[in-house]
Design a protein around this motif. Structure first.
Motif, PDB file in Angstrom:
ATOM      1  N   GLU A 171       0.667  -1.163   0.081  1.00  0.00           N
ATOM      2  CA  GLU A 171      -0.156   0.068   0.051  1.00  0.00           C
ATOM      3  C   GLU A 171       0.775   1.134   0.007  1.00  0.00           C
ATOM      4  O   GLU A 171       1.820   1.224   0.714  1.00  0.00           O
ATOM      5  N   ASP A 172       0.543   2.158  -0.942  1.00  0.00           N
ATOM      6  CA  ASP A 172       1.487   3.583  -1.151  1.00  0.00           C
ATOM      7  C   ASP A 172       0.517   4.632  -0.374  1.00  0.00           C
ATOM      8  O   ASP A 172      -0.387   5.064  -1.169  1.00  0.00           O
ATOM      9  N   SER A 173       0.798   4.705   0.888  1.00  0.00           N
ATOM     10  CA  SER A 173      -0.004   5.936   1.461  1.00  0.00           C
ATOM     11  C   SER A 173       0.418   7.390   0.905  1.00  0.00           C
ATOM     12  O   SER A 173      -0.458   8.304   0.783  1.00  0.00           O
ATOM     13  N   ASP A 174       1.493   7.520   0.153  1.00  0.00           N
ATOM     14  CA  ASP A 174       1.696   8.742  -0.315  1.00  0.00           C
ATOM     15  C   ASP A 174       0.968   9.038  -1.533  1.00  0.00           C
ATOM     16  O   ASP A 174       0.476  10.151  -1.743  1.00  0.00           O
ATOM     17  N   TRP A 175       0.738   8.146  -2.422  1.00  0.00           N
ATOM     18  CA  TRP A 175      -0.383   8.171  -3.479  1.00  0.00           C
ATOM     19  C   TRP A 175      -1.744   8.513  -3.066  1.00  0.00           C
ATOM     20  O   TRP A 175      -2.233   9.558  -3.715  1.00  0.00           O
ATOM     21  N   LEU A 177      -2.721  10.112  -0.007  1.00  0.00           N
ATOM     22  CA  LEU A 177      -2.995  11.386   0.374  1.00  0.00           C
ATOM     23  C   LEU A 177      -2.700  12.302  -0.869  1.00  0.00           C
ATOM     24  O   LEU A 177      -3.391  13.330  -0.843  1.00  0.00           O
ATOM     25  N   ALA A 178      -1.708  12.230  -1.740  1.00  0.00           N
ATOM     26  CA  ALA A 178      -1.533  13.237  -2.671  1.00  0.00           C
ATOM     27  C   ALA A 178      -2.526  13.230  -3.787  1.00  0.00           C
ATOM     28  O   ALA A 178      -3.104  14.475  -4.217  1.00  0.00           O
ATOM     29  N   LEU A 179      -3.331  12.189  -4.012  1.00  0.00           N
ATOM     30  CA  LEU A 179      -4.457  12.159  -5.014  1.00  0.00           C
ATOM     31  C   LEU A 179      -5.374  12.842  -4.361  1.00  0.00           C
ATOM     32  O   LEU A 179      -6.086  13.578  -5.074  1.00  0.00           O
ATOM     33  N   THR A 180      -5.703  12.498  -3.187  1.00  0.00           N
ATOM     34  CA  THR A 180      -6.691  13.412  -2.332  1.00  0.00           C
ATOM     35  C   THR A 180      -6.727  14.677  -2.365  1.00  0.00           C
ATOM     36  O   THR A 180      -7.386  15.632  -2.480  1.00  0.00           O
ATOM     37  N   GLU A 181      -5.538  15.110  -1.982  1.00  0.00           N
ATOM     38  CA  GLU A 181      -4.835  16.604  -1.876  1.00  0.00           C
ATOM     39  C   GLU A 181      -5.224  17.410  -3.262  1.00  0.00           C
ATOM     40  O   GLU A 181      -5.563  18.475  -3.344  1.00  0.00           O
ATOM     41  N   ASN A 182      -4.982  16.657  -4.297  1.00  0.00           N
ATOM     42  CA  ASN A 182      -5.172  17.355  -5.715  1.00  0.00           C
ATOM     43  C   ASN A 182      -6.316  17.006  -6.377  1.00  0.00           C
ATOM     44  O   ASN A 182      -6.512  17.609  -7.649  1.00  0.00           O
ATOM     45  N   ALA A 183      -7.366  16.325  -5.814  1.00  0.00           N
ATOM     46  CA  ALA A 183      -8.611  16.234  -6.317  1.00  0.00           C
ATOM     47  C   ALA A 183      -9.397  17.487  -6.665  1.00  0.00           C
ATOM     48  O   ALA A 183      -9.166  18.245  -5.748  1.00  0.00           O
ATOM     49  N   GLY A 212      -5.709   6.433   8.003  1.00  0.00           N
ATOM     50  CA  GLY A 212      -7.039   6.568   7.947  1.00  0.00           C
ATOM     51  C   GLY A 212      -7.286   7.957   8.328  1.00  0.00           C
ATOM     52  O   GLY A 212      -8.193   8.633   7.735  1.00  0.00           O
ATOM     53  N   VAL A 213      -6.692   8.323   9.509  1.00  0.00           N
ATOM     54  CA  VAL A 213      -6.882   9.590  10.158  1.00  0.00           C
ATOM     55  C   VAL A 213      -6.729  10.937   9.133  1.00  0.00           C
ATOM     56  O   VAL A 213      -7.268  11.849   9.013  1.00  0.00           O
ATOM     57  N   ARG A 214      -5.314  10.370   8.570  1.00  0.00           N
ATOM     58  CA  ARG A 214      -4.799  11.651   7.723  1.00  0.00           C
ATOM     59  C   ARG A 214      -5.614  11.643   6.245  1.00  0.00           C
ATOM     60  O   ARG A 214      -5.987  12.671   5.865  1.00  0.00           O
ATOM     61  N   TYR A 215      -6.165  10.494   5.895  1.00  0.00           N
ATOM     62  CA  TYR A 215      -6.887  10.419   4.628  1.00  0.00           C
ATOM     63  C   TYR A 215      -8.322  10.998   4.945  1.00  0.00           C
ATOM     64  O   TYR A 215      -8.787  12.005   4.065  1.00  0.00           O
ATOM     65  N   LEU A 216      -8.744  10.919   5.827  1.00  0.00           N
ATOM     66  CA  LEU A 216     -10.093  11.561   6.397  1.00  0.00           C
ATOM     67  C   LEU A 216     -10.015  13.279   6.540  1.00  0.00           C
ATOM     68  O   LEU A 216     -10.778  13.934   6.082  1.00  0.00           O
ATOM     69  N   ARG A 217      -8.637  13.625   6.991  1.00  0.00           N
ATOM     70  CA  ARG A 217      -8.349  14.948   7.092  1.00  0.00           C
ATOM     71  C   ARG A 217      -8.299  15.631   5.705  1.00  0.00           C
ATOM     72  O   ARG A 217      -8.711  16.737   5.508  1.00  0.00           O
ATOM     73  N   GLU A 218      -7.579  14.887   4.684  1.00  0.00           N
ATOM     74  CA  GLU A 218      -7.560  15.484   3.511  1.00  0.00           C
ATOM     75  C   GLU A 218      -8.767  15.431   2.857  1.00  0.00           C
ATOM     76  O   GLU A 218      -9.199  16.309   1.877  1.00  0.00           O
ATOM     77  N   ASP A 284     -12.664  11.093 -12.199  1.00  0.00           N
ATOM     78  CA  ASP A 284     -13.060  10.444 -13.332  1.00  0.00           C
ATOM     79  C   ASP A 284     -11.894  10.230 -14.395  1.00  0.00           C
ATOM     80  O   ASP A 284     -11.784  10.028 -15.411  1.00  0.00           O
ATOM     81  N   GLU A 285     -10.475  10.528 -13.831  1.00  0.00           N
ATOM     82  CA  GLU A 285      -9.240  10.727 -14.575  1.00  0.00           C
ATOM     83  C   GLU A 285      -8.093   9.486 -14.108  1.00  0.00           C
ATOM     84  O   GLU A 285      -7.494   9.058 -14.829  1.00  0.00           O
ATOM     85  N   LEU A 286      -8.302   9.008 -12.715  1.00  0.00           N
ATOM     86  CA  LEU A 286      -7.550   8.254 -12.205  1.00  0.00           C
ATOM     87  C   LEU A 286      -7.971   7.320 -11.184  1.00  0.00           C
ATOM     88  O   LEU A 286      -8.861   7.829 -10.430  1.00  0.00           O
ATOM     89  N   SER A 287      -7.557   6.106 -11.334  1.00  0.00           N
ATOM     90  CA  SER A 287      -8.245   5.126 -10.295  1.00  0.00           C
ATOM     91  C   SER A 287      -6.959   4.637  -9.291  1.00  0.00           C
ATOM     92  O   SER A 287      -5.890   4.599  -9.756  1.00  0.00           O
ATOM     93  N   TYR A 288      -7.418   4.458  -8.048  1.00  0.00           N
ATOM     94  CA  TYR A 288      -6.573   3.949  -6.851  1.00  0.00           C
ATOM     95  C   TYR A 288      -7.211   2.445  -6.734  1.00  0.00           C
ATOM     96  O   TYR A 288      -8.115   2.529  -6.087  1.00  0.00           O
ATOM     97  N   GLU A 289      -6.563   1.296  -7.113  1.00  0.00           N
ATOM     98  CA  GLU A 289      -7.138   0.284  -6.756  1.00  0.00           C
ATOM     99  C   GLU A 289      -6.463  -0.730  -5.686  1.00  0.00           C
ATOM    100  O   GLU A 289      -4.942  -0.557  -6.043  1.00  0.00           O
ATOM    101  N   VAL A 290      -6.908  -1.523  -4.758  1.00  0.00           N
ATOM    102  CA  VAL A 290      -5.857  -2.433  -4.079  1.00  0.00           C
ATOM    103  C   VAL A 290      -6.652  -3.864  -4.041  1.00  0.00           C
ATOM    104  O   VAL A 290      -7.719  -3.856  -4.306  1.00  0.00           O
ATOM    105  N   SER A 291      -5.397  -4.566  -3.986  1.00  0.00           N
ATOM    106  CA  SER A 291      -5.685  -5.916  -3.925  1.00  0.00           C
ATOM    107  C   SER A 291      -5.219  -6.478  -2.515  1.00  0.00           C
ATOM    108  O   SER A 291      -4.374  -5.974  -1.859  1.00  0.00           O
TER     109      SER A 291
END
Length: 335
Positions: A171-175, A177-183, A212-218, A284-291
């Motif tokens: 899991e890449d947390s930087d991706w 958080l950065a994607l959420t910050e730039n949405a 999770g806490v950082r993600y919700l903040r973003e 609608d330009e980029l997807s972030y998917e996890v397995s």
């Protein structure tokens, strides 16, 4: 020996090979000139010439011989200096051509960046190079090795983004958080217990973690930028809809103006909960998917084994259609 003489000897410069060679050449010239003068004197004596003419002719020929030798030596020195200067100019020319080629390549690359999606970040590349130059010059330093590794990762990210698919083990947390910050317009996500939950349901899972806490903040900041955020919780057990932890998580997100819905197995399209992927659509330009990998033991939670970013329009369209279908089937959360 007097002090002055000792100081004089101590301050004498050591001889060099070039200086010794010049001394030998000078001695040889003098000897050749002397032999020429002596031979001419002997020949004039054999012809019974007056002694004054013999001496004059001998001195003249010896002088001419010495001058000719000096002229020949000067010509050789000029020729050698000319060759050296030509070699030096050739090296300078090659270095200049290489510098021009590098400058042209750098200019071409910089112009290509300006014409790409990274045009707004073009000045950052100059800053990046400037910061790299400030590192310890030793190629074996840990700081240098770390910087090179991160640059390799950045190069891989840019190359794979250009190919519409980026994959990362884990899991890449930087991706995230950065994607959420730039949405800029929308964030639509699914949340499954296997990816975001704990041992049972969502208890002690992703939403209670540091990330999770950082993600919700973003997400909260994104909503303040008028980004529309929707989330569907996928429940693998209908009883989880009554779970207090699940209600706490839903209420927390709903209070932040995130539109929250949930699906139980009976309402999942197709009826197969395990077929629903955990993904996020950004603008609608980029997807972030996890397995998620299988649990090794029952007392251990599942771990994310792979993260994929996609920018392919056809695949994004498929994910958009899948999300809308899930959204229409899901139940709105109400406190």
């Amino acid at each position: 020996m007097s002090d002055r003489l000792q100081r004089s000897l101590m301050t004498q410069q050591p001889s060099t090979p070039e200086h010794d060679r010049d001394q030998i050449h000078l001695t040889a010239r003098i000897l050749i000139s002397g032999l020429t003068g002596g031979l001419s004197f002997l020949l004039t004596n054999l012809t019974k010439q007056p002694i004054i003419w013999s001496l004059t002719l001998s001195v003249f020929l010896a002088g001419v011989t010495l001058v000719v030798q000096f002229l020949l030596d000067i010509e050789r020195r000029i020729d050698r200096a000319s060759r050296r200067e030509k070699e030096r100019m050739q090296i300078l020319g090659e270095q200049f051509e290489e510098a021009i080629a590098n400058a042209n390549e750098a200019t071409t690359l910089f112009q290509a960046i300006r014409n790409s999606a990274m045009k707004d970040a073009a000045p950052m590349f100059g800053v990046l190079l400037s910061r790299a130059a400030e590192l310890d010059g030793s190629k074996d330093s840990m700081a240098g090795k770390l910087a090179r590794t991160e640059l390799d990762h950045l190069g891989t990210l840019l190359r794979e983004l250009a190919q519409s698919r980026v994959s990362y083990d884990g899991e890449d947390s930087d991706w995230l958080l950065a994607l959420t910050e730039n949405a800029a317009t929308s964030i639509d996500a699914t949340s499954t217990p296997s990816a975001d939950g704990g041992l049972v349901g969502f208890d002690a899972g992703f939403w209670d973690s540091w990330l999770g806490v950082r993600y919700l903040r973003e997400l909260r900041q994104a909503i303040q930028r008028e980004v529309k955020v929707r989330r569907i919780f996928i429940l693998d057990d209908a009883r989880l809809q009554e779970d207090q932890t699940f209600h706490r998580i839903c209420k927390s997100q709903s209070d932040q103006l995130i539109q929250v819905r949930f699906l139980i197995p009976e309402t999942v399209p197709g009826g197969n909960v395990s077929s629903v992927r955990d993904f996020i659509l950004f603008d609608d330009e980029l997807s972030y998917e996890v397995s998620v990998g299988h649990r090794i033991r029952t007392d251990m939670k599942s771990n994310i084994t792979n993260t994929v970013l996609r920018t392919d329009a056809a695949q994004l369209h498929g994910l958009r259609r899948e999300f809308e279908e899930l959204w229409e089937s899901a139940r709105p959360y109400s406190a």
